[in-house]
Scaffold this motif. Structure first.
Motif, short mmCIF file in Angstrom:
data_model
loop_
_atom_site.label_atom_id
_atom_site.label_comp_id
_atom_site.label_asym_id
_atom_site.label_seq_id
_atom_site.Cartn_x
_atom_site.Cartn_y
_atom_site.Cartn_z
N LYS A 238 0.99 -1.07 -0.16
CA LYS A 238 0.05 0.30 0.07
C LYS A 238 0.75 1.15 0.08
N ALA A 239 1.90 1.37 0.89
CA ALA A 239 2.93 2.38 0.93
C ALA A 239 3.34 2.54 -0.66
N SER A 242 1.00 4.13 -2.96
CA SER A 242 0.47 5.19 -2.77
C SER A 242 1.32 6.44 -2.84
N SER A 243 2.65 6.31 -3.00
CA SER A 243 3.68 7.14 -2.74
C SER A 243 4.14 8.14 -3.95
N THR A 245 2.51 11.02 -5.01
CA THR A 245 2.56 12.49 -4.96
C THR A 245 3.79 13.01 -4.67
N GLU A 250 1.96 15.62 2.38
CA GLU A 250 0.79 14.49 2.19
C GLU A 250 1.58 13.25 2.32
N LEU A 251 3.11 13.20 1.52
CA LEU A 251 3.53 11.91 1.63
C LEU A 251 3.73 11.60 3.16
N ARG A 253 2.36 12.49 5.87
CA ARG A 253 1.03 12.12 6.62
C ARG A 253 0.77 10.64 6.01
N MET A 254 0.61 10.23 4.82
CA MET A 254 0.35 8.89 4.43
C MET A 254 1.21 8.03 5.05
N ARG A 257 0.36 7.41 8.71
CA ARG A 257 -0.85 6.72 8.85
C ARG A 257 -0.62 5.12 8.78
N ILE A 258 0.10 4.58 7.56
CA ILE A 258 0.39 3.28 7.63
C ILE A 258 1.26 2.75 8.68
#
Length: 369
Positions: A238-239, A242-243, A245, A250-251, A253-254, A257-258
């Motif tokens: 997932k990381a 989703s990386s 951007t 934002e990176l 923060r994502m 969360r993970i």
């Protein structure tokens, strides 16, 4: 640890992280004057400064008078230019990671990168076991565990895959990546890992290991990631997916969360980390398997020791120039001695084999990507 480190001023950016905290302790224990930089002042440390690693001017001011500055704030994919590129002339930049981000680096300061556990210790131990043989035929490097390494380190690894970090599902034959093939007797190269039915074994050769194989004439090299369970694997994937951007906030923060999801997944479970490196080849006419295994509660402890060794080595060199990788910068025997003196569990193994092992014909699909 170096006795010549006493009195030298060393800067550590990100001293509140898992690696940074332990590194500061090691450096101060050796007599270094350590100054720390963090985005928030969370300790009453007299040598702590408020510095945003993305602010080149603030980094440059903080680094004045430092012989070495270590980036434990990461990820270097985002802050390479604002930290390494901002350092005063004569100051050496050290990074536990870095990946291929420094391939085109043309800054004024010398750099030692990929100087943590993996990469760093992993490549160094590959050199070490290959040297124990008169003629090395193959090397296998297995690493992994259940651990909490911190958001910055996690982000550094994931972001570095955007520009190429290694070769999933591959092994090296004569220096070239090719599809992974399971070898006869390969289980012996992973006997230091828990025999957990949930664990995922994923073939993956890093750029570091490819460089080591090429530089030291290792004909066949296999890398294996040991991921504790499939839920952890899904978070990793997932990381990675989703990386893409380019917004740094934002990176992070994502990734936070993970990382939080991983912490909840591992709650109540025992942390462990192992790095097992084996080589097969000849001593005289005798075919042997030699190996070394390093165990720790997590890889952060190992990374902090490797970083400290790099700092001490930097202080011993006059006019260091260019970009250096940790696995080639350090002496394996010296590092193993430092790990042992720090209380890290290290096991050495030697076994005699009548014949050389060969790969099986069956291809094994990677579970990583």
């Amino acid at each position: 640890m170096s006795q010549a480190a006493s009195g030298h001023r060393i800067g550590v950016i990100g001293s509140h992280g898992a690696v940074g905290r332990m590194l500061v302790e090691l450096l101060r224990r050796s007599g270094c004057e350590v100054v720390c930089a963090n985005r928030t002042r969370r300790t009453p440390d007299e040598g702590s400064f408020l510095v945003d690693a993305r602010n080149a001017a603030g980094v440059r001011e903080f680094a004045q008078g430092c012989g070495v500055v270590v980036n434990c704030a990461g990820p270097s994919y985002i802050i390479r230019d604002s930290v390494a590129g901002a350092l005063p002339s004569g100051t050496i930049y050290v990074d536990p990671f870095g990946g291929s981000v420094f391939n085109d680096y043309d800054g004024q300061c010398a750099c030692v990168i990929n100087a943590g556990c993996t990469p760093g210790l992993s490549g160094l131990l590959a050199r070490y076991v290959a040297r124990r043989l008169d003629r090395c035929v193959s090397v296998t490097v297995c690493s992994g565990g259940r651990e909490q390494g911190g958001v910055a380190g996690f982000a550094d690894v994931i972001l570095s895959t955007r520009d190429g970090y290694g070769y999933p599902g591959q092994m090296l034959v004569d220096g070239a990546p090719c599809p992974y093939v399971k070898r006869d007797g390969e289980e012996a190269d992973m006997d230091s890992f828990p025999s957990d039915a949930e664990a995922v074994h994923s073939p993956f050769v890093t750029d570091e290991l490819r460089n080591v194989a090429s530089a030291h004439g290792i004909p066949m090299l296999t890398g294996m990631l040991v991921i504790p369970d499939r839920d952890s694997l899904h978070l990793l994937l997932k990381a990675m997916t989703s990386s893409h951007t380019d917004d740094p906030d934002e990176l992070m923060r994502m990734f936070s969360r993970i990382d939080g999801s991983k912490s909840r997944l591992d709650a109540g479970r025992e942390n462990w980390f192992a790095l097992q490196v084996s080589a097969r080849g000849y001593v005289g006419n005798s075919f042997r398997r030699v190996g070394v295994t390093v165990r720790a509660q997590d890889s952060s402890e190992l990374s902090s020791i490797i970083l400290a060794e790099v700092v001490f080595r930097c202080l011993d060199i006059d006019q260091l120039r260019g970009v250096h990788w940790g696995c080639e910068f350090l002496d394996p025997n010296s590092v193993i001695g430092s790990l042992e003196s720090s209380g890290v569990t290290i096991e050495h193994a030697t076994a005699h084999h009548a014949t050389e092992t060969r790969p099986d014909n069956e291809l094994v699909e990677s579970g990583f990507v």
